[in-house]
Design an enzyme around this catalytic site. Structure first.
Site, PDB file in Angstrom:
ATOM      1  N   CYS A  70       0.865  -1.191   0.000  1.00  0.00           N
ATOM      2  CA  CYS A  70       0.000   0.000   0.000  1.00  0.00           C
ATOM      3  C   CYS A  70       0.891   1.227   0.000  1.00  0.00           C
ATOM      4  CB  CYS A  70      -0.897  -0.016   1.238  1.00  0.00           C
ATOM      5  SG  CYS A  70      -1.889   1.475   1.463  1.00  0.00           S
ATOM      6  N   CYS A 177      -0.480   3.567  -7.254  1.00  0.00           N
ATOM      7  CA  CYS A 177      -1.347   2.984  -6.231  1.00  0.00           C
ATOM      8  C   CYS A 177      -1.460   1.507  -6.560  1.00  0.00           C
ATOM      9  CB  CYS A 177      -2.723   3.652  -6.244  1.00  0.00           C
ATOM     10  SG  CYS A 177      -3.955   2.839  -5.196  1.00  0.00           S
TER      11      CYS A 177
END
Length: 262
Positions: A70, A177
């Site tokens: 993440c 991302c």
């Protein structure tokens, strides 16, 4: 060999699938936080608190390494995670692949969440690795959430909006991302211009998977025999299944096909 991965949601399945491809025999522990997601709108301290809880749940399974799959958690919580778990458990963060993208020819676009776009963190990476390269930061509001929920219409809309902000001359796109890697080919189709060389997409899943193996003193073995088991933790609770939306993607189906441990 046991490798854990953590994220607020299903963004971790791209890196988990990369580990599975490099080492089919590795046991995987996937620790998500459906109770606390999304992490992006939280305060930095709030992100740290959720990340530590998710990491602690994974650590109870005694992995050989933990991948922070993440970008948001890496930015805000990596020092706290390393202070909590290392040296017993090596912690590998996720950094946007700006360096390899800048090493190629042609202008670069960085697709990222609105919170990351223009942030001191991302600007620092651009200064360090892409000095002298034409870089466009492209905010992608709603894309990670659309991917998280496998909302096909929202994915199409948000990709189209980000593609409209991407200069036509761009030859490489950094997927800033982890969720975006799950729809990489749709991003390619939206940005690729007719009659131009193939667009190059730069994700981080393969790099973090390889780094995790290096940190535990191992390496790829794609011919490894028995496939390792899969453990899924949802806000610390053992689950027999991945989050349902994960099965909308090839990476999730690859992982779910493996028998579960515990």
């Amino acid at each position: 060999m046991k490798i854990a991965l953590m994220d607020s949601g299903i963004g971790l399945i791209a890196a988990a699938a990369a580990v599975r491809r490099l080492r089919p025999d590795a046991e995987l522990v996937l620790s998500c936080d459906p109770d606390g997601m999304p992490w992006g709108p939280r305060s930095p301290q709030g992100i740290v608190e959720r990340a530590l809880a998710v990491a602690d749940a994974a650590a109870q399974h005694r992995p050989d390494a933990l991948i922070v799959a993440c970008n948001t958690a890496t930015v805000h919580a990596l020092p706290a995670l390393r202070a909590r778990l290392e040296p017993g458990i090596p912690v590998i963060g996720t950094v946007p692949a700006i360096k390899p993208a800048a090493a190629g020819s042609g202008p670069v676009a960085i697709w990222a969440t609105p919170a990351t776009t223009g942030s001191p963190y991302q600007r620092g990476l651009i200064r360090e690795f892409a000095d002298g390269v034409e870089v466009t930061e492209v905010p992608c509001p709603g894309l990670a959430d659309a991917v998280e929920h496998a909302d096909e219409d929202a994915i199409d809309r948000t990709i189209a909006a980000a593609a409209a902000l991407t200069p036509r001359e761009v030859r490489a796109v950094v997927l800033g991302c982890t969720h975006y890697e799950l729809v990489a080919e749709r991003i390619r189709a939206a940005v690729q211009q007719p009659g131009t060389p193939p667009l190059v997409l730069h994700g981080s899943a393969g790099a973090v998977a390889a780094q995790a193996l290096r940190r535990i003193g191992s390496g790829p073995d794609v011919e490894a025999g028995t496939q390792g088991a899969l453990t899924v933790l949802l806000s610390g609770r053992p689950s027999a299944l991945l989050l349902p939306a994960a099965l909308a993607y090839a990476e999730g189906r690859l992982l779910q096909a493996v028998s579960h441990a515990g």
